[in-house]
Enzyme design. Structure first.
Site, mmCIF file in Angstrom:
data_model
loop_
_atom_site.group_PDB
_atom_site.id
_atom_site.type_symbol
_atom_site.label_atom_id
_atom_site.label_comp_id
_atom_site.label_asym_id
_atom_site.label_seq_id
_atom_site.Cartn_x
_atom_site.Cartn_y
_atom_site.Cartn_z
ATOM 1 N N GLU A 167 -7.811 1.257 -5.778
ATOM 2 C CA GLU A 167 -9.006 2.024 -5.414
ATOM 3 C C GLU A 167 -8.772 3.540 -5.379
ATOM 4 O O GLU A 167 -8.863 4.162 -4.316
ATOM 5 C CB GLU A 167 -9.552 1.542 -4.071
ATOM 6 C CG GLU A 167 -9.912 0.066 -4.061
ATOM 7 C CD GLU A 167 -10.530 -0.391 -2.730
ATOM 8 O OE1 GLU A 167 -10.609 0.414 -1.792
ATOM 9 O OE2 GLU A 167 -10.915 -1.560 -2.641
ATOM 10 N N GLU A 352 -10.367 -8.059 -5.028
ATOM 11 C CA GLU A 352 -10.767 -8.105 -3.614
ATOM 12 C C GLU A 352 -12.242 -8.440 -3.555
ATOM 13 O O GLU A 352 -13.050 -7.927 -4.339
ATOM 14 C CB GLU A 352 -10.587 -6.756 -2.897
ATOM 15 C CG GLU A 352 -9.176 -6.364 -2.626
ATOM 16 C CD GLU A 352 -9.069 -5.020 -1.882
ATOM 17 O OE1 GLU A 352 -10.029 -4.625 -1.179
ATOM 18 O OE2 GLU A 352 -8.023 -4.384 -2.035
HETATM 19 O O1 IFM Z 1 -9.363 -3.127 3.821
HETATM 20 C C1 IFM Z 1 -9.831 -2.548 2.638
HETATM 21 C C2 IFM Z 1 -8.732 -2.541 1.595
HETATM 22 O O2 IFM Z 1 -7.602 -1.878 2.035
HETATM 23 C C3 IFM Z 1 -9.223 -1.860 0.344
HETATM 24 N N1 IFM Z 1 -10.471 -2.417 -0.106
HETATM 25 C C4 IFM Z 1 -11.527 -2.571 0.878
HETATM 26 C C5 IFM Z 1 -10.999 -3.306 2.085
HETATM 27 C C6 IFM Z 1 -12.130 -3.478 3.115
HETATM 28 O O3 IFM Z 1 -12.609 -2.244 3.527
#
Ligand code: IFM
Length: 451
Positions: A167, A352
């Site tokens: 990210e 994710e």
């Molecule tokens: O916890 C975070 C993660 O570290 C990165 N993506 C989003 C998740 C939820 O906010």
């Protein structure tokens, strides 16, 4: 694949975590401090003053956590490597004890038939490198490639899937523009520079991998589809700016070799015109792209919301998570389709996907009931299957997160885990969402249709 059919046999069913969010013991065995060590130990920057000092104590409890993954039937696990455990100063001498921790973890996963997916950078920059300018220093592309080489040499014999960054948008928007995340800067001129350097670092690490590694390497981005709230020209322009800022800023240079034009409008004189050499460095061929998906944005023009001048409209009747994100599964089908359409049929992983809903500090039962999260996973896994039946090459899915964990500046209050963690005694308890996910895996998706 039709909407009703089963996920393929070789589909990766995983869960994801990151080092600082679960490991604890951030300074153990010779590790150096990261910017998150500093940020959490600065008063007032995280909710309740929470830190990652203990977190889920995964640094010590990883065998138990692997056993839980195996019990759920996961065949993949995405974790991140802490740069400052391996190189306490960010560059220079290697801390063998840090490398050994990840080596043992990888061996433990493989013994259980769980494929490791390693991410090199999930936000925990060595503090020593922040002292030298961090992501604002152009040299960081070389520092990152050097660190990546150490990790590849130690683990590539067993790790077949690498991601450079997690990210990059969050790293720079949260860390350099709005300051809610480490290193906590709020500076319009720094944000695009940090973005550009982080993408140069990505390119340098991929380039290094081609010489050192034999398997697959990719990038993980968080994507959020932007839908115009209405048909007005102003709204459409704001939606394009929001999309350029959050989504295309990171993918266009990697796949198309250029930044979106809207960024010049957004950043004005703060925009650092990149050189052709930089753009060539960033545009390294990738083996896969990781997409993190949580929500969408219904966008309006908002001249006060600088620098992008775009705002988000709350949707009447929609469900929102504890982090105020709208639950909108169609957005996952849409964004996966958009990636394929715009950038070609690169293999994709949903690296994710998940939701924070309220769970109490002590679980209510075993399994702990979390019906909203069960429904979230049902909807989003169905959305993945829909994308696949539309022809999008999705190779795997990783629930965020394996465990409740340290949600950055929101501390431990927001729980994303499919496994409940009682932070008082570190007891792990499955939530019903974990059991549901295990059923999805076991039936290759048949239970999504109630089967
Ligand atoms: O916890 C975070 C993660 O570290 C990165 N993506 C989003 C998740 C939820 O906010």
């Amino acid at each position: 694949m039709s909407n009703q059919s089963l996920f393929p046999d070789d589909f990766c069913w995983g869960a994801a975590t990151s080092a600082y969010q679960i490991e604890g013991s951030p300074l153990a065995d010779g590790a150096g401090p990261s910017i998150w060590q500093r940020f959490t130990h600065s008063p007032g920057l995280t909710e309740n003053g929470d830190t990652g000092d203990v977190a889920c104590d995964h640094y010590n409890r990883w065998p138990e956590d692997i056993a839980l993954m195996a019990e759920l039937g996961l065949n993949a696990y995405r974790f991140s490597i802490s740069w400052s455990r391996i190189l306490p100063e960010g560059t220079g001498p290697v801390n063998q004890a840090g490398l050994d921790f990840y080596s043992r973890l990888v061996d433990g996963l493989l013994e259980r038939g769980i494929t490791p997916f390693a991410t090199l950078y999930h936000w925990d920059l060595p503090a020593a490198l922040d002292n030298r300018g961090g992501w604002l220093n152009r040299d960081i592309a070389d520092w990152f490639a050097d660190y990546a080489r150490v990790a590849y040499r130690a683990l590539d014999d067993r790790v077949r899937h690498w991601a450079t960054l997690n990210e990059p948008w969050v790293v720079t928007d949260g860390g350099y523009l709005h300051g809610a995340l480490a290193p906590g800067h709020r500076n319009l001129f720094e944000a695009p520079l940090a973005s550009h350097n982080i993408m140069r670092a990505h390119g340098a690490a991929v380039h290094a991998y081609r010489a050192e590694g034999a398997h697959e390497i990719g990038l993980v981005v968080n994507l959020e589809p932007k839908y115009p709230a209405d048909n007005r020209q102003q709204t459409r322009a704001a939606t394009k700016r929001a999309d350029a800022y959050m989504n295309r800023q990171y993918l266009d240079p990697v796949f198309l070799g250029s930044y979106p034009d809207e960024l010049r409008d957004i950043f004005g004189e703060a925009w650092p015109e990149p050189t052709a050499d930089d753009m060539a460095l960033i545009k390294q061929p990738l083996d896969f792209l990781g997409v993190n998906y949580y929500t969408r944005s219904v966008t309006i023009n908002d001249e006060d919301a600088l620098p992008v001048r775009a705002g988000r409209v709350i949707q009447d009747g929609a469900t929102y998570t504890e982090t105020d994100w709208e639950v909108y599964a169609q957005g996952l089908t849409d964004i996966l389709g958009w990636v394929t359409e715009r950038y070609g049929a690169i293999p994709l992983y949903v690296t994710e996907n998940g939701a924070a809903f309220f769970d109490p500090p002590v679980p209510l039962a075993d399994p702990h009931p979390d019906p909203l999260r069960v429904d979230y996973f049902r909807q989003h896994l169905t959305a993945v299957r829909q994308a696949m039946s539309n022809g999008v090459p999705v190779r795997g899915y990783f629930a965020w997160s394996l465990l409740d964990n340290f949600e950055w500046s929101l501390g431990f209050a927001k729980r994303f885990g499919i496994i409940h963690v009682n932070y008082g005694n570190q007891k792990r308890t499955f939530k019903t969402s974990a059991r549901y996910y295990a059923d999805v895996i076991r039936t290759r998706g048949a239970v999504l249709d109630g089967g």
